[in-house]
Design a protein around this motif. Structure first.
Motif, short mmCIF file in Angstrom:
data_model
loop_
_atom_site.label_atom_id
_atom_site.label_comp_id
_atom_site.label_asym_id
_atom_site.label_seq_id
_atom_site.Cartn_x
_atom_site.Cartn_y
_atom_site.Cartn_z
N THR A 127 -2.78 12.52 -11.62
CA THR A 127 -4.29 12.04 -11.94
C THR A 127 -5.14 11.71 -10.71
O THR A 127 -6.33 11.76 -10.46
CB THR A 127 -4.49 11.00 -13.00
OG1 THR A 127 -3.61 11.52 -14.26
CG2 THR A 127 -5.95 10.74 -13.45
N TYR A 128 -4.38 10.98 -9.71
CA TYR A 128 -4.86 10.55 -8.47
C TYR A 128 -4.60 11.34 -7.26
O TYR A 128 -3.58 11.96 -7.17
CB TYR A 128 -4.58 9.06 -8.43
CG TYR A 128 -4.67 8.41 -9.74
CD1 TYR A 128 -6.16 7.87 -9.83
CD2 TYR A 128 -3.93 8.03 -10.86
CE1 TYR A 128 -6.52 6.99 -11.07
CE2 TYR A 128 -4.17 7.52 -11.86
CZ TYR A 128 -5.49 7.12 -12.07
OH TYR A 128 -5.86 6.37 -13.25
N ILE A 129 -5.47 11.13 -6.17
CA ILE A 129 -5.30 11.54 -4.98
C ILE A 129 -5.32 10.62 -4.21
O ILE A 129 -6.49 10.18 -3.68
CB ILE A 129 -6.31 12.71 -4.46
CG1 ILE A 129 -6.38 14.06 -5.66
CG2 ILE A 129 -6.24 13.05 -3.12
CD1 ILE A 129 -7.44 15.03 -5.20
N PRO A 130 -4.14 9.85 -3.78
CA PRO A 130 -4.16 8.67 -2.90
C PRO A 130 -4.22 9.22 -1.40
O PRO A 130 -3.58 9.84 -0.98
CB PRO A 130 -2.86 8.01 -3.18
CG PRO A 130 -1.95 9.22 -3.57
CD PRO A 130 -3.01 10.12 -4.22
N ILE A 131 -5.31 8.55 -0.61
CA ILE A 131 -5.15 8.47 1.02
C ILE A 131 -5.05 7.17 1.51
O ILE A 131 -5.75 6.26 0.89
CB ILE A 131 -6.25 9.56 1.10
CG1 ILE A 131 -7.62 8.80 0.99
CG2 ILE A 131 -6.20 10.89 0.71
CD1 ILE A 131 -8.76 9.80 1.70
N SER A 159 0.74 -1.16 0.15
CA SER A 159 0.04 -0.16 0.16
C SER A 159 0.83 1.20 0.03
O SER A 159 0.68 2.26 -0.66
CB SER A 159 -0.84 0.03 1.33
OG SER A 159 -0.15 0.31 2.53
N GLN A 160 1.88 1.26 0.75
CA GLN A 160 2.80 2.33 0.68
C GLN A 160 3.30 2.49 -0.73
O GLN A 160 3.76 3.92 -1.26
CB GLN A 160 3.88 2.30 1.47
CG GLN A 160 3.57 2.20 3.14
CD GLN A 160 3.11 3.59 3.49
OE1 GLN A 160 3.77 4.80 3.04
NE2 GLN A 160 2.19 4.01 4.11
N ARG A 161 3.85 1.44 -1.26
CA ARG A 161 4.42 1.52 -2.64
C ARG A 161 3.42 2.13 -3.62
O ARG A 161 3.66 3.07 -4.48
CB ARG A 161 4.69 0.27 -3.17
CG ARG A 161 5.60 0.21 -4.52
CD ARG A 161 6.20 -0.83 -5.01
NE ARG A 161 6.71 -0.84 -6.29
CZ ARG A 161 6.72 -1.81 -7.12
NH1 ARG A 161 6.39 -2.92 -6.75
NH2 ARG A 161 7.36 -1.52 -8.49
N LEU A 162 1.88 1.89 -3.49
CA LEU A 162 1.09 2.28 -4.26
C LEU A 162 0.73 3.82 -4.00
O LEU A 162 0.66 4.70 -4.87
CB LEU A 162 -0.15 1.58 -3.77
CG LEU A 162 -0.94 0.55 -4.58
CD1 LEU A 162 -1.94 -0.31 -3.89
CD2 LEU A 162 -0.94 0.74 -6.06
N LEU A 163 0.98 4.27 -2.65
CA LEU A 163 0.84 5.48 -2.41
C LEU A 163 1.74 6.70 -3.08
O LEU A 163 1.73 7.52 -3.74
CB LEU A 163 0.93 5.64 -0.72
CG LEU A 163 0.74 7.11 -0.13
CD1 LEU A 163 -0.59 7.49 -0.51
CD2 LEU A 163 1.11 7.23 1.23
N SER A 164 3.26 5.89 -3.03
CA SER A 164 4.32 6.84 -3.51
C SER A 164 4.08 6.72 -5.01
O SER A 164 4.44 7.52 -5.73
CB SER A 164 5.64 6.25 -3.16
OG SER A 164 5.73 4.97 -3.63
N THR A 165 3.82 5.80 -5.70
CA THR A 165 3.60 5.68 -7.21
C THR A 165 2.35 6.90 -7.67
O THR A 165 2.58 7.40 -8.42
CB THR A 165 3.09 4.18 -7.54
OG1 THR A 165 4.25 3.40 -7.36
CG2 THR A 165 3.02 4.22 -9.15
N LEU A 166 1.12 6.66 -6.67
CA LEU A 166 0.25 7.33 -7.21
C LEU A 166 0.50 8.79 -7.02
O LEU A 166 -0.05 9.91 -7.52
CB LEU A 166 -1.20 6.98 -6.54
CG LEU A 166 -1.70 5.46 -7.13
CD1 LEU A 166 -2.69 5.27 -6.09
CD2 LEU A 166 -2.02 5.53 -8.60
N ASP A 167 1.18 9.14 -5.90
CA ASP A 167 1.61 10.67 -5.50
C ASP A 167 2.29 11.22 -6.77
O ASP A 167 2.02 12.42 -6.97
CB ASP A 167 2.54 10.53 -4.32
CG ASP A 167 1.67 10.89 -3.11
OD1 ASP A 167 0.56 11.34 -3.21
OD2 ASP A 167 2.38 10.65 -1.99
N LYS A 168 2.97 10.35 -7.52
CA LYS A 168 3.75 10.79 -8.40
C LYS A 168 2.99 11.34 -9.93
O LYS A 168 3.26 12.07 -10.74
CB LYS A 168 4.89 10.07 -8.93
CG LYS A 168 6.09 9.96 -7.88
CD LYS A 168 7.27 8.95 -8.22
CE LYS A 168 7.86 8.76 -7.12
NZ LYS A 168 8.93 7.48 -7.30
#
Length: 200
Positions: A71-75, A59-68
């Motif tokens: 298009t997405y706002i991951p929380i 999930s942390q890897r998803l967060l850092s990927t989507l942060d870049k």
């Protein structure tokens, strides 16, 4: 001890440090499955596994990927035992950076601005990816709340993707009839198991 093994720091602390992420085929599969779930605008996905297999690191890897990806706002929301529906809403509200509310908001006070914010972000070309770690602690009312959030949509697509990160028992719980609607929205599943002998 560290010098004996040629280490500079303790690698097995009980905290999330993506530097120590160990990529296996199943972790890569889980990560890719959730990226697909989010980017294809699916309503919900789930990562399952026992404690310690690396669900939170994925999930942390998803967060850092989507942060870049703008298009997405991951929380990420960390669920705790007996977390109420209001507490869950307050955490989502806070993570979205919405204005401070009155001291004792009710469900509508929180849900309505969250709903509006999700729609506003969609109009600006952004989508919310809500990740809930330790989802097996969600109670009945909180789960129905998540189902309500997955109802936010246009005629063509869902405007929020919910990712459940949970232990195996959560999937068994979802088999109860009361969760039929929510279960039907979980389109993508990923299972994480302990390392095998070769991976170890």
């Amino acid at each position: 001890m560290l010098s004996r093994f040629g280490l500079k720091e303790e690698p097995f602390k009980d905290n999330l440090d993506e530097r120590f992420y160990f990529s296996t085929k199943q972790h890569e599969r889980a990560y890719a499955s959730m990226v697909y779930c989010i980017t294809e605008n699916e309503p919900a996905g789930i990562i399952l596994g026992t404690s310690g297999v690396g669900k939170s690191l994925v999930s942390q890897r998803l967060l850092s990927t989507l942060d870049k990806d703008k298009t997405y706002i991951p929380i990420i929301v960390l669920i705790y035992p007996k977390m109420s529906k209001i507490a869950l809403l307050r955490e989502i509200y806070s993570q979205l950076g919405l204005p401070k509310l009155k001291s004792n908001p009710n469900t509508s006070d929180l849900l309505e601005p969250i709903h509006s914010h999700i729609i506003d972000q969609y109009k600006n070309g952004k989508r919310i990816a809500l990740m809930m770690d330790e989802s097996h602690f969600l109670n009945v009312s909180a789960l129905h709340l998540i189902r309500t959030l997955t109802n936010i949509e246009t005629a063509k697509e869902k405007l929020i993707t919910s990712i459940f990160i949970a232990e195996q028992k959560f999937l068994k719980r979802l088999q109860y009839k009361t969760y039929d609607s929510l279960r039907g929205r979980i389109k993508i599943k990923a299972q994480l198991d302990p390392l095998d002998a070769d991976e170890t």
